[in-house]
Design a protein around this motif. Sequence first.
Motif, PDB file in Angstrom:
ATOM      1  N   ILE A   1     -41.977 -45.261   0.721  1.00 49.71           N
ATOM      2  CA  ILE A   1     -41.505 -45.650   1.692  1.00 49.71           C
ATOM      3  C   ILE A   1     -40.068 -46.254   0.297  1.00 49.71           C
ATOM      4  CG2 ILE A   1     -40.493 -47.599   3.147  1.00 49.71           C
ATOM      5  CD1 ILE A   1     -43.074 -47.002   4.237  1.00 49.71           C
ATOM      6  N   LYS A   2     -40.359 -46.316  -0.101  1.00 54.10           N
ATOM      7  CA  LYS A   2     -39.174 -47.768  -1.368  1.00 54.10           C
ATOM      8  C   LYS A   2     -38.394 -46.168  -1.765  1.00 54.10           C
ATOM      9  CE  LYS A   2     -38.959 -50.745  -5.247  1.00 54.10           C
ATOM     10  NZ  LYS A   2     -38.276 -50.066  -5.990  1.00 54.10           N
ATOM     11  N   GLY A   3     -39.403 -44.900  -2.551  1.00 57.96           N
ATOM     12  CA  GLY A   3     -38.507 -43.911  -2.810  1.00 57.96           C
ATOM     13  C   GLY A   3     -37.637 -43.526  -2.407  1.00 57.96           C
ATOM     14  N   LEU A   4     -37.318 -43.253  -0.468  1.00 57.58           N
ATOM     15  CA  LEU A   4     -36.539 -43.113   0.462  1.00 57.58           C
ATOM     16  C   LEU A   4     -35.947 -43.003   1.120  1.00 57.58           C
ATOM     17  CD1 LEU A   4     -39.129 -42.275   3.529  1.00 57.58           C
ATOM     18  CD2 LEU A   4     -37.453 -40.646   1.656  1.00 57.58           C
ATOM     19  N   ILE A   5     -35.462 -45.383   0.503  1.00 60.97           N
ATOM     20  CA  ILE A   5     -34.458 -46.107   0.538  1.00 60.97           C
ATOM     21  C   ILE A   5     -33.237 -45.894  -0.338  1.00 60.97           C
ATOM     22  CG2 ILE A   5     -34.165 -48.624   0.405  1.00 60.97           C
ATOM     23  CD1 ILE A   5     -37.082 -49.117   2.090  1.00 60.97           C
ATOM     24  N   GLU A   6     -33.826 -46.151  -1.724  1.00 53.97           N
ATOM     25  CA  GLU A   6     -33.863 -45.656  -3.170  1.00 53.97           C
ATOM     26  C   GLU A   6     -33.166 -44.590  -3.319  1.00 53.97           C
ATOM     27  OE1 GLU A   6     -35.968 -48.999  -5.746  1.00 53.97           O
ATOM     28  OE2 GLU A   6     -37.035 -47.285  -5.727  1.00 53.97           O
ATOM     29  N   ARG A   7     -33.159 -43.506  -2.360  1.00 51.30           N
ATOM     30  CA  ARG A   7     -32.729 -42.314  -3.065  1.00 51.30           C
ATOM     31  C   ARG A   7     -31.931 -41.798  -1.868  1.00 51.30           C
ATOM     32  NH1 ARG A   7     -37.948 -40.210  -3.299  1.00 51.30           N
ATOM     33  NH2 ARG A   7     -38.275 -40.044  -1.463  1.00 51.30           N
ATOM     34  N   GLY A   8     -31.233 -43.293  -0.875  1.00 52.09           N
ATOM     35  CA  GLY A   8     -30.320 -42.810   0.272  1.00 52.09           C
ATOM     36  C   GLY A   8     -31.307 -42.435   1.277  1.00 52.09           C
ATOM     37  N   GLU A   9     -31.957 -41.969   1.301  1.00 51.34           N
ATOM     38  CA  GLU A   9     -32.968 -40.660   2.608  1.00 51.34           C
ATOM     39  C   GLU A   9     -31.905 -41.665   4.074  1.00 51.34           C
ATOM     40  OE1 GLU A   9     -35.558 -38.401   1.862  1.00 51.34           O
ATOM     41  OE2 GLU A   9     -35.628 -38.487  -0.344  1.00 51.34           O
ATOM     42  N   THR A  10     -32.595 -43.324   3.430  1.00 51.22           N
ATOM     43  CA  THR A  10     -32.695 -44.229   5.121  1.00 51.22           C
ATOM     44  C   THR A  10     -32.351 -45.400   4.757  1.00 51.22           C
ATOM     45  OG1 THR A  10     -34.594 -44.913   6.593  1.00 51.22           O
ATOM     46  CG2 THR A  10     -34.907 -44.654   4.421  1.00 51.22           C
ATOM     47  N   THR A  11     -31.642 -46.153   5.083  1.00 48.33           N
ATOM     48  CA  THR A  11     -31.767 -47.644   5.013  1.00 48.33           C
ATOM     49  C   THR A  11     -32.693 -48.125   5.589  1.00 48.33           C
ATOM     50  OG1 THR A  11     -30.984 -48.380   7.333  1.00 48.33           O
ATOM     51  CG2 THR A  11     -29.035 -47.490   6.025  1.00 48.33           C
ATOM     52  N   PHE A  12     -33.160 -49.604   4.563  1.00 42.44           N
ATOM     53  CA  PHE A  12     -34.390 -50.517   4.613  1.00 42.44           C
ATOM     54  C   PHE A  12     -34.508 -50.982   5.889  1.00 42.44           C
ATOM     55  CE2 PHE A  12     -36.751 -54.418   4.643  1.00 42.44           C
ATOM     56  CZ  PHE A  12     -37.330 -53.820   3.376  1.00 42.44           C
ATOM     57  N   ASN A  13     -33.445 -51.208   7.116  1.00 37.24           N
ATOM     58  CA  ASN A  13     -33.517 -52.111   8.339  1.00 37.24           C
ATOM     59  C   ASN A  13     -33.989 -50.477   9.001  1.00 37.24           C
ATOM     60  OD1 ASN A  13     -30.707 -53.823   7.675  1.00 37.24           O
ATOM     61  ND2 ASN A  13     -33.195 -54.643   7.532  1.00 37.24           N
ATOM     62  N   ALA A  14     -33.616 -49.521   8.443  1.00 38.23           N
ATOM     63  CA  ALA A  14     -34.332 -47.977   9.828  1.00 38.23           C
ATOM     64  C   ALA A  14     -35.381 -48.442   9.169  1.00 38.23           C
ATOM     65  CB  ALA A  14     -33.489 -46.907   9.052  1.00 38.23           C
ATOM     66  N   ALA A  15     -35.283 -48.199   7.921  1.00 33.91           N
ATOM     67  CA  ALA A  15     -37.590 -47.881   7.746  1.00 33.91           C
ATOM     68  C   ALA A  15     -37.768 -48.800   7.987  1.00 33.91           C
ATOM     69  CB  ALA A  15     -37.239 -47.451   5.599  1.00 33.91           C
ATOM     70  N   ALA A  16     -37.809 -50.222   7.967  1.00 34.80           N
ATOM     71  CA  ALA A  16     -38.078 -51.526   8.481  1.00 34.80           C
ATOM     72  C   ALA A  16     -38.995 -51.402   9.895  1.00 34.80           C
ATOM     73  CB  ALA A  16     -37.319 -52.118   8.112  1.00 34.80           C
TER      74      ALA A  16
END
Length: 430
Positions: A204-219
């Motif tokens: 999940i952290k990788g998805l956020i760092e690659r810009g595939e999702t925002t932190f809030n959307a991932a949460a």
Amino acid sequence: MKPYLPLFLAALFVASPAPSHAQAASSQSLDGIVAIVDEDVILRSELDRAVANITAQYASQPGQLPPREILEKQVLERLVMVRLQVARAADSGIRISDAELQQAMNSVANQNRMTLDQLRARLASEGLSFDEFRENLRDEVTIQRLRQRYIQAKVQVSEAEIDQLIATQQIGGPEMRLANLQINLPEGATPDEIARGREKIEQIKGLIERGETTFNAAAIRYSQAQNALDGGELGWRSYDSIPPLFANVLRAMKPGQITDPVRGPSGFQIVQLEEVREASAQKVTQYRASDIMIRTSDLVSAEVARQKIQALRDRIAGGEDFAKVAKEASDDTLTRNAGGDMGWFQADQWGTAIGAQVQQLADGGLSPIFQSDVGFHLIKRTGMREQDVTEDNRRNKAREIIGNRKADEEFERFLRQMRAEAYFESRLGA
């Protein structure tokens, strides 16, 4: 909904009022059961309304929501936790009166700069039931009362603990706005379960760092914490109000950056630093005054009390010493023995009626007679100062930090135990 409901209410608004057993029994033929919780049930219609409320909150950002089946599981878990806490509160004798509920409703409206009628209209415009809002707010206040009662019995903060915290940490200073994302681990997790949890949060952290999702959307999509549907928002915190392990890392971070996964009591979590701001000033205006009060009661009418205090004012205006008159005649048992001296206080510390008068007076000035909710007053202002309350605030902040930490840990443990002991059967997908 989300822009104008406070965070605590937005989080709870997904919960629908619990049906009675009779209502549940009569409607089960038309309305499927999605879960059984102890001796109660959660109906498909309740879950659908709750999901619809969440969907309405994110109407302008639908991409932040997880797929329907995942969202239903998240919302169902929140419904379960609300149901369990409200039931426990009822068993503990906690009841929220209509007057308390009305006060809470007015508070929500005021926080959103609306009248209650405007809030009602806003809810109606979005197709949301005011009656449901009212009952959900009753549940929220009930849960708050349950938490307060529980932690009051469990949490104590000593002066020695405050001294130790102040000696080892810098209390005060900048504040930061945080969000978190958590992947839960079961009690007594096996090495394989721990490894899977760590791998999942790393992905999940990788998805956020690659810009595939925002932190809030991932949460919203992946987090298993209670604040998941709020995008993981934790609000503003000072560095000294969070566990040192996170605080030490966050001090070196810039807004937008994310911590590495950290394992805590409930599982793995990552935290995003969203904003940083400087702490507000710590100086306040204080007043000093002396008070004479004549109390009204069933035996002393307002008119009699007014006449009595007028006579006392005439004596003081004629040259008698205020302190002498206060000791002889004041009904204020807190100040009478000190000649009416109230000490140093902030404007409304003794109530809005006294606060309004003391701010209008000059030092040495004698107020007109005025009424509060306990009787009639006469005050003499004796001083005003700008006071540095940094040290007092530091100790109060330290007390709050320690208390909040203990409270969060104790109540989280209480919730996990309550959830583990409850009978729960999910029929989602059945």
